[in-house]
Design an enzyme around this catalytic site. Structure first.
Site, PDB file in Angstrom:
ATOM      1  N   HIS A  75       0.818  -1.206   0.000  1.00  0.00           N
ATOM      2  CA  HIS A  75       0.000   0.000   0.000  1.00  0.00           C
ATOM      3  C   HIS A  75       0.859   1.267   0.000  1.00  0.00           C
ATOM      4  O   HIS A  75       1.854   1.337   0.714  1.00  0.00           O
ATOM      5  CB  HIS A  75      -0.898  -0.023   1.224  1.00  0.00           C
ATOM      6  CG  HIS A  75      -2.089   0.890   1.105  1.00  0.00           C
ATOM      7  ND1 HIS A  75      -1.974   2.266   1.139  1.00  0.00           N
ATOM      8  CD2 HIS A  75      -3.398   0.635   0.932  1.00  0.00           C
ATOM      9  CE1 HIS A  75      -3.183   2.800   1.019  1.00  0.00           C
ATOM     10  NE2 HIS A  75      -4.066   1.834   0.878  1.00  0.00           N
ATOM     11  N   PRO A  99       8.869  19.658  10.972  1.00  0.00           N
ATOM     12  CA  PRO A  99      10.174  19.857  10.323  1.00  0.00           C
ATOM     13  C   PRO A  99      10.112  19.633   8.808  1.00  0.00           C
ATOM     14  O   PRO A  99       9.254  18.903   8.323  1.00  0.00           O
ATOM     15  CB  PRO A  99      11.056  18.792  10.984  1.00  0.00           C
ATOM     16  CG  PRO A  99      10.108  17.724  11.426  1.00  0.00           C
ATOM     17  CD  PRO A  99       8.867  18.451  11.829  1.00  0.00           C
TER      18      PRO A  99
END
Lengths: 302, 302
Positions: free
Chosen positions: B85, B166
């Site tokens: 997936h 970040p």
């Protein structure tokens, strides 16, 4: 959604519909009983009686009913009360209705538990409906036929010995009919015509009393300039809302009109809504536990 | 029935579908968060990912989502994970869904509150769906296209700067897509035929991708020897269950067959059931407050 099982509804009728202060003292006494939810109050000055609707778990509803009986005995005096409506006691009729998670047998048990306590408090109690102890005592009109004025004589008749309580009548409080019955739904269909006669013809076709659907009462009215078929569905197991509506739609089409809109009067149990959705969607199953909100407070999945 | 408003559902996908112990430690961490109800867990070993469904009030669902993210960061390491997936993080996708009493705007606010916290915990977060900050970031497949392997490059692209967290990637935890979307309903119609081609033709007629109903995905299958039209309704405001069913019934009749029965997969919000009953009964109104069980815990009547 919390579904404490079993839940019950009580729909007591008491013999005061005029004195607002007495009515509110009686209602407040019930409202403050822990676990009791008062869902409705309807007072009728002409009939000089009030209908209170409250619900909760078995012990809460029992406590609410006993509190109501005591309040009626304190506040009301049937010897000095008069009203158009047939009645035989200050607390006149006390039906219990099974709601989510409860059965008619549960409601019968609750009715008999309550009747025993009311008897010990000095109320002559006649059980009726599903709680009746004899077939001739099932129908409320029969139980109440003698009325307050005739109940003293009736108490001497072996066929009408009270199920609980004294065989002598306290003239101030009278006697009470305690029973169990299915939930009633008031359901109205507005027709695309202003001819009230059309509504009356449809009502006659669908109601049980004239050979129509079981457990259906119906009348034709003119409401806001529109013909309305007003229905009382007294046993949704025998005739659900959607079957009653299909019958009205069929009869309306047959008479060259149609159902324009409908309304549910008062509250409907979740089971009635689920049955309706299941019927029209053709769902293989749809229960309360398939409703997301019911799961939020049930034991977690897996 | 308690309907604390607003209620939300979270349907996070995390990148572990094989290791039962890790999956249960992650799920348990969420289950014990006060106010969180775990409604479902589906683990897929082939895709090596799990889908967890939980619900509650806003702050509880936020706490559950943050707890889940921390647990995934502790238990999982995407650098050593592999699955068919498409995925880009240990906590891969985190959609929030408005339930009873809440709106899509509420769900967007919850998604952004959660995203800000996950960002502060060191997850690069891409907002998607109704919570997206740019149109090219609305659709999940676009957001996730680069996958884990490509997300490092993508983080340098100004068009794919993360909304929170970040711009550098922790290779163990990867990045997460946090979004808001409507409730999905999986609804299947079984036809009175064993010819799967008929189901496929109906599916093509009704699904959005081939010009059918908006927010409807549909495929034809053979299930238990019976042709089935399997539907995903991705926005019930745009296409409710009853409209999808009417379309399937119409197409089925047109092809000489009919819908024999239907099934709702998983849980349905109360509002979906009420809308369905209102539509088929022609009710002028039917809201949660008209359901008796909802009133048992609401402020008393009158």
């Amino acid at each position: 959604m919390v579904l404490p099982a079993p839940l019950f509804e009580a729909v007591p009728n008491f013999s005061e519909g005029k004195d607002g202060e007495k009515i509110s003292r009686i209602t407040e006494a019930v409202r403050v009983v822990p676990g009791v939810r008062v869902l409705g109050l309807h007072s009728d000055p002409d009939h000089n009686r009030s209908v209170l609707t409250f619900a909760g778990e078995e012990d809460a509803v029992l406590a609410g009913a006993v509190t109501l009986a005591k309040a009626c005995a304190i506040e009301l005096d049937l010897a000095s009360q008069a009203g158009e409506h047939p009645r035989m006691g200050v607390l006149d009729v006390l039906p219990f209705v099974p709601l989510a998670g409860s059965t008619m047998d549960d409601a019968v048990r609750l009715a008999r538990r309550t009747a025993e306590i009311l008897g010990s408090l000095g109320f002559p109690v006649f059980l009726y409906g599903a709680a009746a102890t004899a077939s001739h005592r099932r129908d409320l009109p029969d139980v109440r036929r003698a009325g307050y004025e005739g109940v003293v004589e009736r108490l001497k008749d072996p066929r009408w010995r009270p199920d609980y309580g004294p065989h002598m009548l306290d003239p101030r409080r009278g006697a009470v009919a305690v029973g169990a019955r299915p939930f009633l739904v008031a359901f109205n269909a507005f027709l695309d015509t202003d001819d009230v006669e059309v509504a009356r013809v449809i009502a006659r076709r669908i109601r049980e009393s004239s050979g129509g659907l079981p457990a259906v009462k119906a009348l034709g009215f003119l409401v806001g300039g529109r013909a309305q078929v007003s229905m009382n569905l007294t046993d949704l197991e025998r005739t659900p809302i959607y079957i009653a509506l299909e019958a009205v739609r069929l009869a309306a089409a047959d008479l060259g009109t149609s159902v324009q809109s409908t309304e549910l009067v008062g509250l409907a149990p979740l089971a009635v809504i689920l049955d309706t959705a299941r019927y029209f969607l053709g769902l293989r199953e749809l229960e309360a536990e398939h409703v997301l909100e019911t799961r939020l407070y049930d034991p977690p999945f897996s």
